[in-house]
Design a protein around this motif. Structure first.
Motif, PDB file in Angstrom:
ATOM      1  N   PHE A   1      20.873 -57.580 -27.812  1.00 34.37           N
ATOM      2  CA  PHE A   1      19.796 -57.002 -27.021  1.00 34.37           C
ATOM      3  C   PHE A   1      20.314 -56.167 -25.850  1.00 34.37           C
ATOM      4  N   SER A   2      21.622 -56.205 -25.605  1.00 34.40           N
ATOM      5  CA  SER A   2      22.179 -55.422 -24.497  1.00 34.40           C
ATOM      6  C   SER A   2      22.420 -53.970 -24.880  1.00 34.40           C
ATOM      7  N   ARG A   3      22.323 -53.635 -26.162  1.00 33.38           N
ATOM      8  CA  ARG A   3      22.631 -52.274 -26.628  1.00 33.38           C
ATOM      9  C   ARG A   3      21.501 -51.311 -26.304  1.00 33.38           C
ATOM     10  N   GLY A   4      21.876 -50.067 -26.042  1.00 35.70           N
ATOM     11  CA  GLY A   4      20.901 -49.015 -25.815  1.00 35.70           C
ATOM     12  C   GLY A   4      20.586 -48.276 -27.101  1.00 35.70           C
ATOM     13  N   ILE A   5      19.606 -47.393 -27.041  1.00 37.67           N
ATOM     14  CA  ILE A   5      19.189 -46.632 -28.219  1.00 37.67           C
ATOM     15  C   ILE A   5      20.360 -45.817 -28.764  1.00 37.67           C
ATOM     16  N   GLY A   6      20.605 -45.935 -30.056  1.00 36.19           N
ATOM     17  CA  GLY A   6      21.686 -45.210 -30.705  1.00 36.19           C
ATOM     18  C   GLY A   6      23.007 -45.946 -30.728  1.00 36.19           C
ATOM     19  N   GLU A   7      23.118 -47.069 -30.035  1.00 37.42           N
ATOM     20  CA  GLU A   7      24.367 -47.826 -30.013  1.00 37.42           C
ATOM     21  C   GLU A   7      24.459 -48.756 -31.219  1.00 37.42           C
ATOM     22  N   ARG A   8      25.696 -48.892 -31.731  1.00 38.60           N
ATOM     23  CA  ARG A   8      25.945 -49.676 -32.933  1.00 38.60           C
ATOM     24  C   ARG A   8      26.604 -51.016 -32.596  1.00 38.60           C
ATOM     25  N   PHE A   9      26.481 -51.946 -33.540  1.00 38.62           N
ATOM     26  CA  PHE A   9      27.276 -53.173 -33.498  1.00 38.62           C
ATOM     27  C   PHE A   9      27.464 -53.662 -34.933  1.00 38.62           C
ATOM     28  N   PRO A  10      28.493 -54.459 -35.201  1.00 42.68           N
ATOM     29  CA  PRO A  10      28.838 -54.819 -36.582  1.00 42.68           C
ATOM     30  C   PRO A  10      27.768 -55.686 -37.236  1.00 42.68           C
TER      31      PRO A  10
ATOM     32  N   ASP B   1      30.561 -52.822 -45.403  1.00 45.43           N
ATOM     33  CA  ASP B   1      30.309 -51.381 -45.264  1.00 45.43           C
ATOM     34  C   ASP B   1      28.944 -51.074 -44.674  1.00 45.43           C
ATOM     35  N   ARG B   2      28.456 -51.921 -43.782  1.00 42.25           N
ATOM     36  CA  ARG B   2      27.156 -51.702 -43.150  1.00 42.25           C
ATOM     37  C   ARG B   2      27.248 -52.058 -41.670  1.00 42.25           C
ATOM     38  N   TYR B   3      26.376 -51.457 -40.856  1.00 40.20           N
ATOM     39  CA  TYR B   3      26.372 -51.747 -39.422  1.00 40.20           C
ATOM     40  C   TYR B   3      24.936 -51.656 -38.895  1.00 40.20           C
ATOM     41  N   TRP B   4      24.695 -52.349 -37.787  1.00 46.12           N
ATOM     42  CA  TRP B   4      23.400 -52.288 -37.122  1.00 46.12           C
ATOM     43  C   TRP B   4      23.420 -51.226 -36.027  1.00 46.12           C
ATOM     44  N   GLU B   5      22.251 -50.653 -35.806  1.00 48.72           N
ATOM     45  CA  GLU B   5      22.100 -49.708 -34.702  1.00 48.72           C
ATOM     46  C   GLU B   5      20.731 -49.897 -34.076  1.00 48.72           C
ATOM     47  N   VAL B   6      20.664 -49.805 -32.740  1.00 46.87           N
ATOM     48  CA  VAL B   6      19.379 -49.869 -32.046  1.00 46.87           C
ATOM     49  C   VAL B   6      18.674 -48.531 -32.236  1.00 46.87           C
ATOM     50  N   ALA B   7      17.575 -48.545 -32.997  1.00 41.71           N
ATOM     51  CA  ALA B   7      16.864 -47.299 -33.305  1.00 41.71           C
ATOM     52  C   ALA B   7      15.844 -46.935 -32.234  1.00 41.71           C
ATOM     53  N   ASP B   8      15.271 -47.959 -31.570  1.00 41.11           N
ATOM     54  CA  ASP B   8      14.229 -47.657 -30.595  1.00 41.11           C
ATOM     55  C   ASP B   8      13.980 -48.877 -29.719  1.00 41.11           C
TER      56      ASP B   8
END
Length: 525
Positions: A170-179, A184-191
């Motif tokens: 929950f600390s990530r900003g929009i567009g930031e990724r984490f494993p 071969d997949r990753y999460w990203e904060v979309a909005d």
């Protein structure tokens, strides 16, 4: 939806098409190939952009959360109760997917239950055990289990593939990724945005799962105080797109929404009222001739199964099939609706309101039933299973508001429920119809009379009880017992076939609650 997200998708599509075009460099037709292929690239890119927008924004159609703010560039602090994970916490989702039934693919909606069952210690961490259960009798999918925990700053981890792995950061900003734990997949904060739901203003975060080609495969929305409130897609396949929306839950001891799977605390009489004096008026649609159909709850009667049923007078006025009749119905605390059949002396289950989306109750010994197709806080929608020809809707406080079956049906236009008048009840009075609820025990003259060889005997009963109808000759010999059963109040009829008897005078005798009536009949051959 962010520009970063769209740019990534479109750039990937465009690059794939350009690589294909450049493979034709040695050909003389290279300029023409470029022209022909660039046109569909632009069209396809525009189409896919719109699909991405539609897919990702579909969570805005949630029945309980309404988006009120655009994307936030700054992150808000995540509170301690952002992601509920206490033993006893419970969620219900309405899930949609394409399933195969009897060899045919069908789109279905059904309820998915999620519940925190308790603690499980693995290594250095204590996880909460979460059980997922697909609640529909026509979906063959096993229950599943997940182990989750929350760290000191509020992020969520789960035990996956034999080790502790990050689920939501929950600390990530929009567009930031984490494993992600998927290969071969990753999460990203979309909005990140604000929603209103259950009278509160809350934060919401969209997490998108991308594969190694840059195409997203799953979206999950986490909402403050409610946890996972929307999901769509699969971590392993773009073609598998099950989607679920939060419908209600019991979180930190507080109930949100109604009709929760296995946690229902509902007065089912609100969806199927049966107070004495309750009245419904429907407009009937059956062919070109309109008609009015009414129901009136007259009173109580005790049946041989030792259950009390409501006596309901039904009539159809006008139209091609005018009629009058009596039915006997009851509803129990679990939402089961039973009807008593006078002829078979048995109760038949006709509805189960406590079913959840996707489940079916079969009517008696028939091969069809009623399946809950959808539900809202105040309305339950039934569809006939397996043919989907007929529909019924029940609304809290009113009962059945509509019924349709291949062109015919009923629509509620007025009602009187527990003394409260709703809309139009003026065209048909709501006073007791003496012909439907007789005050006197009566044996009517048979018709035809004289007869050859068959006649109909009509009688009325003022209340429920044991009734006997017998035929005697002029010497008082008993020839035939036509009726010997427990019967409800109202009009009844029975036929007597005198083909095996000679011409002459006969007597019909009816006995009910210690009283006897007789009529003379003439058989002429």
């Amino acid at each position: 939806m962010t520009l970063v997200f769209l740019h990534k998708q479109l750039k990937n599509i465009f690059q794939q098409q350009l690589n294909f075009i450049f493979s034709f460099k040695s050909l003389k037709c290279y300029p023409l190939v470029c022209l022909l292929l660039l046109i569909p690239v632009l069209i396809d890119a525009q189409t896919r952009e719109q699909n991405i927008l539609n897919n990702t924004r579909s969570n805005n159609s949630s029945p309980v959360f309404q988006r009120i703010e655009q994307s936030q560039s700054a992150n808000k602090k995540v509170t301690a109760d952002f992601y509920p994970l206490k033993t006893g916490d419970f969620w219900e989702y309405i899930e949609g997917d394409t399933v195969t039934i009897m060899g045919n693919k069908r789109s279905m909606r059904y309820s998915l239950a999620k519940e925190v069952m308790g603690d499980s210690v693995i290594g250095d961490y204590t996880y909460k055990k979460i059980i997922y259960e697909v609640c529909a009798n026509s979906i063959q999918r096993a229950d599943s289990c997940e182990l989750q925990r929350i760290d000191s700053i509020g992020n969520v981890y789960y035990f996956f593939n034999g080790r502790d792995q990050l689920r939501y950061d929950f600390s990530r900003g929009i567009g930031e990724r984490f494993p992600s734990p998927y290969s071969d997949r990753y999460w990203e904060v979309a909005d990140r945005y604000t929603v209103v739901g259950f009278g509160d203003t809350l934060q919401a975060i969209d997490f998108c799962l991308y594969n190694n080609t840059g195409w997203y495969e799953r979206i999950e929305t986490v909402t403050e105080k409610f946890g996972l409130t929307y999901y769509k897609g699969s971590p392993y396949s773009y073609n598998e797109r099950p989607a679920g929306n939060f419908f209600g839950g019991i979180l930190n001891g507080i109930t949100y929404g109604n009709l929760l799977v296995k946690k229902q605390k509902v007065d089912w009489n609100e969806f199927y009222p049966l107070h004495i004096g309750d009245f419904w008026k429907y407009e009937a649609h059956d062919g070109p001739i309109p008609s009015i159909s009414t129901k009136l709850v007259l009173g109580d009667t005790l049946m041989p199964d030792n259950n009390k049923y409501k006596v309901i007078a039904k009539q159809s006025i006008g139209g091609p099939y005018p009629s009058k009749g009596i039915s006997y119905e009851r509803i129990d605390s679990l939402g089961n609706v039973d009807a008593w059949d006078i002829k078979s002396q048995l109760a038949t289950r006709v509805m189960r309101l406590s079913n959840i989306v996707g489940d079916t109750v079969f009517v008696g010994a028939s091969s069809f039933g009623w399946k809950i197709a959808d539900k809202l806080d105040s309305t339950i929608y039934f569809v006939q299973y397996p043919y989907d020809f007929a529909y019924k809707d029940y609304t809290k406080g009113l009962g059945m508001i509509g019924y349709s079956n291949e062109g015919s049906g009923l629509s509620l236009v007025g009602a009187v429920i527990n003394g409260i008048v709703y809309w139009d009840t003026t065209a048909v009075g709501i006073k007791q119809d003496e012909g439907l609820m007789p005050e006197n025990f009566t044996l009517h003259q048979n018709y035809p009379n004289p007869f050859n060889p068959e006649t109909t005997i009509n009688y009325t009963l003022p209340e429920s009880g044991i009734v006997q109808v017998k035929i005697f000759d002029v010497l008082g010999h008993e020839l035939k017992t036509l009726v010997n059963e427990f019967s409800g109040s109202g009009r009844h009829s029975v036929k007597w076939d005198g083909s095996s008897y000679s011409s002459g005078v006969y007597f019909c005798s009816i006995t009910f609650n210690g009283k006897m009536l007789n009529n003379k009949m003439l058989l002429m051959k």
